[in-house]
Write a protein that holds these residues in place. Structure first.
Motif, PDB file in Angstrom:
ATOM      1  N   GLY A 299      38.353  44.790  43.522  1.00 42.11           N
ATOM      2  CA  GLY A 299      39.460  43.882  44.216  1.00 42.11           C
ATOM      3  C   GLY A 299      38.832  42.706  44.883  1.00 42.11           C
ATOM      4  O   GLY A 299      37.762  42.921  45.264  1.00 42.11           O
ATOM      5  N   PRO A 300      39.499  41.752  45.286  1.00 43.13           N
ATOM      6  CA  PRO A 300      39.010  40.538  45.958  1.00 43.13           C
ATOM      7  C   PRO A 300      38.242  40.937  47.429  1.00 43.13           C
ATOM      8  O   PRO A 300      37.278  40.545  47.858  1.00 43.13           O
ATOM      9  N   ALA A 301      38.972  42.073  48.211  1.00 41.11           N
ATOM     10  CA  ALA A 301      38.374  42.437  49.287  1.00 41.11           C
ATOM     11  C   ALA A 301      37.129  43.123  49.138  1.00 41.11           C
ATOM     12  O   ALA A 301      36.100  42.812  50.183  1.00 41.11           O
ATOM     13  N   VAL A 302      36.687  43.989  48.252  1.00 44.01           N
ATOM     14  CA  VAL A 302      35.668  44.563  47.794  1.00 44.01           C
ATOM     15  C   VAL A 302      34.448  43.491  47.745  1.00 44.01           C
ATOM     16  O   VAL A 302      33.268  43.409  48.015  1.00 44.01           O
ATOM     17  N   GLN A 303      34.818  42.675  46.682  1.00 44.66           N
ATOM     18  CA  GLN A 303      33.957  41.454  46.227  1.00 44.66           C
ATOM     19  C   GLN A 303      33.539  40.525  47.668  1.00 44.66           C
ATOM     20  O   GLN A 303      32.185  40.178  47.793  1.00 44.66           O
ATOM     21  N   GLU A 304      34.330  40.324  48.530  1.00 44.36           N
ATOM     22  CA  GLU A 304      34.067  39.367  49.306  1.00 44.36           C
ATOM     23  C   GLU A 304      33.131  40.073  50.477  1.00 44.36           C
ATOM     24  O   GLU A 304      32.482  39.736  51.215  1.00 44.36           O
ATOM     25  N   ALA A 305      33.634  41.504  50.670  1.00 38.29           N
ATOM     26  CA  ALA A 305      32.745  42.295  51.499  1.00 38.29           C
ATOM     27  C   ALA A 305      31.234  42.520  51.055  1.00 38.29           C
ATOM     28  O   ALA A 305      30.253  42.463  51.849  1.00 38.29           O
ATOM     29  N   LEU A 306      31.194  42.720  49.417  1.00 33.25           N
ATOM     30  CA  LEU A 306      29.649  42.695  49.075  1.00 33.25           C
ATOM     31  C   LEU A 306      28.920  41.342  49.098  1.00 33.25           C
ATOM     32  O   LEU A 306      27.787  41.359  49.538  1.00 33.25           O
ATOM     33  N   HIS A 307      29.704  40.098  49.116  1.00 32.50           N
ATOM     34  CA  HIS A 307      29.136  38.724  49.115  1.00 32.50           C
ATOM     35  C   HIS A 307      28.623  38.818  50.609  1.00 32.50           C
ATOM     36  O   HIS A 307      27.323  38.207  50.901  1.00 32.50           O
ATOM     37  N   SER A 308      29.522  39.085  51.730  1.00 34.47           N
ATOM     38  CA  SER A 308      29.232  38.965  52.957  1.00 34.47           C
ATOM     39  C   SER A 308      28.059  39.811  53.282  1.00 34.47           C
ATOM     40  O   SER A 308      27.213  39.490  54.125  1.00 34.47           O
ATOM     41  N   ALA A 309      28.058  41.260  52.741  1.00 30.69           N
ATOM     42  CA  ALA A 309      27.011  41.980  53.122  1.00 30.69           C
ATOM     43  C   ALA A 309      25.368  41.633  52.494  1.00 30.69           C
ATOM     44  O   ALA A 309      24.563  41.542  53.211  1.00 30.69           O
ATOM     45  N   GLY A 310      25.764  40.959  51.279  1.00 31.84           N
ATOM     46  CA  GLY A 310      24.567  40.338  50.717  1.00 31.84           C
ATOM     47  C   GLY A 310      24.098  39.082  51.489  1.00 31.84           C
ATOM     48  O   GLY A 310      22.781  38.977  51.629  1.00 31.84           O
TER      49      GLY A 310
END
Length: 362
Positions: free
Chosen positions: A279-290
């Protein structure tokens, strides 16, 4: 900083493969079963929101805490994910407890892990576009490479456009400091000095660089290096300082030629299909962590290099050879064929030349 979980395994159940706590044996059984599951149209470990059935997001690396320059960045990545998604989300396996260096990307493609931290030199033979950031003497070193591999940079965008159809997505890159040449019996001050020497390399680009100078590249794990150097099985190695210090190799090599003989990065990769299903929340969290990993992790890595690794090597008995501009030009000329070899390896001249231009222009 404390890892999210230990490398001994994740205390979660992953039905239908385990009815109790998941251990390494059941994970390896899952890896073995993955091709059959894929053929049957069942993605291992998948759930409606792209996380695992128990809500976990699995992260793996073979890098150990002994790499005090690299490991903190991975911890920051995990901590960022936990801050965004919840403290019990990340299952983290370090030190090869889940997948070793050779297994990591194949295991990620089969769903054994969702995110993997992998050294680019290990996989650039399978994904040649990564070699753009590994070529010798093509730019001014670490800071330029860092700009080239920054999140959303033209090079990173081009790399991901190439990698995604092959099943992996780069969500954060940590460029390592430049690779030097280390030798046991004699210093390398001109290209001919490497002729006939057996030099350990960690990847195909490094291997071509060594061959261009008349040396013989040898592949072996970093855990084998001390004994191989001590016994004379190899005559030297291409490496960044982290490997030298982390493995105590300053005691068995006598000379270090300091120049940009190559470079690599330690990258956070996600399974493309899995990433697209989240979902968008997980994708955004992954981009942020990256982004945290690429910026703050790299800051820590370079600080450790400047304050710990470099002074330690300079204070050792290792003789550091500093090359002048004319000597560097002679090595650049001698290794220029590596660029041509890499362009052929990419198989698309326009793509390769564009990637190389982004590296040089960063």
């Amino acid at each position: 900083m404390k890892p999210i979980t230990t490398s001994q395994g994740a205390a979660r159940s992953h039905a239908p493969f385990a009815s109790g706590p998941l251990n390494r044996r059941s994970l390896l059984a899952l890896a073995a079963a993955a091709p059959m599951l894929a053929a049957a149209g069942c993605a291992p470990g998948a759930s409606a929101n792209g996380l695992r059935p128990d809500g976990a997001l699995r992260v793996a690396t073979y890098i150990t805490p002994g790499y005090t320059d690299l490991f903190p960045g991975i911890e920051l990545f995990n901590e960022s994910l936990s801050a965004e998604l919840g403290s019990d989300i990340v299952d983290f396996f370090d030190s090869g407890a889940l997948l070793n260096a050779e297994q990591l990307v194949p295991g990620m493609l089969r769903g054994v892990t969702d995110v993997g931290f992998q050294t680019s030199s290990y996989v650039s033979a399978s994904f040649p576009i990564l070699g753009a950031a590994e070529l010798p003497f093509v730019n001014d070193g670490f800071e330029q490479m860092r700009r080239a591999l920054a999140p959303s940079s033209p090079l990173m965008t081009l790399m991901n456009d190439t990698l995604r159809p092959q099943g992996i997505t780069n969500i954060g890159a940590m460029p390592c400091t430049e690779q030097w040449l280390f030798t046991v019996d004699r210093p390398v001050v001109e290209p001919g000095d490497l002729r006939g020497l057996r030099i350990r390399t960690a990847g195909h680009v490094e291997g071509e660089m060594v061959k261009s100078l008349g040396g013989a590249p040898v592949s072996m794990s970093s855990a084998e290096l001390y004994e191989a150097l001590e016994r004379g099985t190899i005559d030297g190695m291409v490496s960044y300082l982290g490997t030298i210090v982390s493995r105590g190799l300053e005691d068995v090599v006598n000379y270090a030629t300091r120049a940009h003989f190559g470079a690599y990065s330690v990258d956070a990769y996600a399974n493309t299909a899995w990433f697209g299903d989240t979902g968008p929340a997980v994708q955004e969290a992954l981009h942020s962590a990256g982004a945290v990993y690429a910026q703050e992790g790299t800051d820590i890595q370079y600080q450790v290099y400047e304050e710990d690794y470099l002074p330690m090597v300079q204070a050792s008995s290792l003789e550091i050879v500093e090359l002048d501009d004319n000597q560097i030009d002679s090595f650049r000329d001698a290794t220029s064929g590596v660029v041509d070899w890499w362009i052929k390896a990419v198989g698309d001249t326009e793509l390769a030349e564009q990637a190389l231009a982004y590296v040089k222009e960063a």
